[in-house]
Design an enzyme around this catalytic site. Structure first.
Site, PDB file in Angstrom:
ATOM      1  N   ARG A 258      -0.283  -3.131  -2.245  1.00 16.33           N
ATOM      2  CA  ARG A 258      -0.413  -1.858  -1.009  1.00 16.33           C
ATOM      3  C   ARG A 258       0.146  -0.780  -1.880  1.00 16.33           C
ATOM      4  O   ARG A 258      -0.166   0.152  -0.504  1.00 16.33           O
ATOM      5  CB  ARG A 258      -0.989  -2.340   0.691  1.00 16.33           C
ATOM      6  CG  ARG A 258      -2.074  -2.778   0.758  1.00 16.33           C
ATOM      7  CD  ARG A 258      -2.904  -3.050   2.120  1.00 16.33           C
ATOM      8  NE  ARG A 258      -3.297  -4.480   1.659  1.00 16.33           N
ATOM      9  CZ  ARG A 258      -2.128  -5.672   2.622  1.00 16.33           C
ATOM     10  NH1 ARG A 258      -2.074  -5.391   3.498  1.00 16.33           N
ATOM     11  NH2 ARG A 258      -2.783  -7.174   2.495  1.00 16.33           N
ATOM     12  N   GLY A 349      -5.872  30.367   0.350  1.00 19.47           N
ATOM     13  CA  GLY A 349      -7.066  31.726   0.464  1.00 19.47           C
ATOM     14  C   GLY A 349      -8.469  30.963  -0.282  1.00 19.47           C
ATOM     15  O   GLY A 349      -8.743  30.187  -0.653  1.00 19.47           O
ATOM     16  N   GLU A 373      -7.916  -0.890  -2.699  1.00 20.07           N
ATOM     17  CA  GLU A 373      -7.371  -2.345  -1.865  1.00 20.07           C
ATOM     18  C   GLU A 373      -7.177  -2.081  -0.193  1.00 20.07           C
ATOM     19  O   GLU A 373      -6.506  -1.936   0.065  1.00 20.07           O
ATOM     20  CB  GLU A 373      -5.669  -2.017  -2.557  1.00 20.07           C
ATOM     21  CG  GLU A 373      -5.350  -1.828  -3.778  1.00 20.07           C
ATOM     22  CD  GLU A 373      -4.394  -2.490  -4.604  1.00 20.07           C
ATOM     23  OE1 GLU A 373      -4.776  -3.146  -5.058  1.00 20.07           O
ATOM     24  OE2 GLU A 373      -4.453  -3.852  -3.346  1.00 20.07           O
ATOM     25  N   GLY A 374      -8.873  -1.702  -0.475  1.00 21.63           N
ATOM     26  CA  GLY A 374      -8.462  -2.704   1.764  1.00 21.63           C
ATOM     27  C   GLY A 374      -8.799  -0.593   2.194  1.00 21.63           C
ATOM     28  O   GLY A 374      -7.728  -0.007   1.887  1.00 21.63           O
TER      29      GLY A 374
END
Ligand SMILES: Cc1cc2nc3c(=O)[nH]c(=O)nc-3n(C[C@H](O)[C@H](O)[C@H](O)COP(=O)(O)OP(=O)(O)OC[C@H]3O[C@@H](n4cnc5c(N)ncnc54)[C@H](O)[C@@H]3O)c2cc1C
Length: 392
Positions: A258, A349, A373-374
């Site tokens: 993570r 823009g 990963e969650g």
């Protein structure tokens, strides 16, 4: 905690920066414009192999592990390299040959014989080869305890039935680490991990998923229909699961994945911020206080996320529990990067709505990092439970 980057890390980062500028970003843009993953025989993958990519972290006992440009060493180094390589192109990072997400379960659960058999071919491979990891199913990915793919013992072999979705590099992989259950009533305790080799009878139906971003690599669904897998391909062997009362005992609390995903998001966000600043300068918008303020806020948020990711990685390196820090980094960084890319599109823009600008690609690429990963939502669920001392 020491925040300094040592000379060796600095050198690797500089090397990666140059490779990113000359190879990774051009290849990622090429795939994005074609709207399709680079095919396995694209010469770009040979270039990556020659640059030292494509290998494994595994080495036979007593032998030195080959160096890898973006992996290995410490979780902190991994976070630094993930940020830099994603600055140039995240999709290419996953498309890169190698055992990929299939490697950690083999390293963590596999027997010595399984490591040699499945990871050995990735030691100095003569051609680009891939591995893959399949947990997610068409019915959903967050509730991993409830996977439906079934595993049934039949003599010395196992028979798998089910379907998997969004599996990175699956159709080109030499093998796929497939998660299945022997009994859904057991939750994670019923999970087993199998290495399903290419060409196994009953493995088929490969179909590339449509994706809004990260187009450089394939995300593929497939099915397993009475797919016979030799008993020797059950990761860890039967004793492994008996000793741990199933799969749950295999989950570790020093999470390095993570923090790396968070760092990848920061890398994409930094690229977006650089592009946004460049466009604002060219359009004469930097004189406006409000534009400067938003650019600064974006940089501040990305820096804070990087520090969180480094802290989570450092804890993993110290073998200290880091669930909270890893979730915090993973929950925050994709949103900060999305904000940077969104700001960039606004600064562009009208051109920001055309879809062919690098900022548009970064905007599409970074969304996936809030999902893999969650999901961000799941991280917030985990953190709230942790705050209230509830079991996760
Ligand atoms: C680009 C990409 C690459 C991927 N690569 C792989 C791969 O290589 N291998 C693999 O196995 N998978 C892979 N995945 C799948 C990924 O892991 C799943 O998409 C992820 O786990 C979420 O599952 P889901 O998309 O089915 O969403 P679901 O689980 O169906 O969730 C849908 C929504 O509900 C929310 N939600 C779910 N449960 C809860 C809860 N308890 N509380 C609050 N909110 C909740 C989720 O946050 C999400 O917003 C990939 C996905 C993407 C987008």
């Amino acid at each position: 905690m020491n925040f300094s980057i040592d000379a060796a890390q600095r050198e690797r980062l500089a090397w990666l920066r140059e490779l990113g500028r000359t190879e990774l970003r051009p290849a990622g843009l090429r795939a994005d414009r074609a709207g399709a993953p680079l095919p396995p025989d694209d010469p770009f993958f040979e270039t990556l192999l020659a640059a030292g990519f494509g290998g494994t972290l595994w080495a036979p006992a007593g032998e030195r592990r080959a160096d890898h440009p973006t992996r290995g060493h410490s979780a902190v180094t991994q976070v630094l390299l993930a940020e830099e390589s994603s600055y140039w192109d995240r999709g290419i990072g996953v498309a890169t040959p190698g055992p990929g997400l299939g490697e950690p379960p083999i390293l963590g659960m596999g027997t010595d014989a399984q490591k040699a058999r499945f990871l050995g071919p990735f030691r100095n491979p003569p051609r680009p080869i891939w591995g893959a990891f399949a947990m997610t199913e068409p019915s959903g990915g967050s509730d991993v305890a409830n996977i439906r793919t079934r595993a049934r013992k039949d003599g010395d072999a196992w028979v798998l039935n089910g379907a998997k979705a969004f599996c990175g590099n699956a159709s080109r992989a030499e093998w796929i680490v497939v998660f299945a259950t022997v009994d859904p009533a057991l939750g994670r305790g019923g999970h087993r991990a199998f290495v399903v080799e290419r060409g196994s009878p009953g493995l088929g139906g490969f179909r590339l998923e449509k994706k809004m971003g990260l187009k450089a690599y394939e995300s593929t669904s497939f099915f397993l229909e009475d797919c016979r897998v030799p008993g020797a391909n059950l990761l860890g062997g039967e004793d492994y699961y008996a000793a741990r009362a199933g799969f749950k005992g295999a989950m570790n609390t020093f999470n390095a994945g993570r923090p790396a995903i968070a760092a990848m998001a920061v890398g994409i966000g930094r690229a977006a911020l650089d592009e946004a600043t460049q466009h604002a300068r060219e359009a004469g918008l930097l004189a406006r206080e409000r534009i400067r303020d938003r650019l600064e806020r974006s940089r501040r948020r990305l820096k804070a996320c990087m520090l969180l990711a480094l802290r989570a990685a450092w804890l993993a390196d110290q073998r200290q529990p880091n669930m909270l820090e890893a979730s915090m980094a993973k929950a925050q960084a994709p949103l900060a990067a999305l904000e940077a890319a969104s700001l960039g599109k606004e600064i562009l823009g009208l051109a920001g709505g055309r879809g062919d600008n690098l900022l548009d690609k970064l905007f599409r690429d970074v969304k996936a990092l809030d999902i893999v990963e969650g999901t961000g939502q799941i991280q917030r669920v985990v953190m709230a439970r942790q705050l209230l001392n509830l079991p996760n």
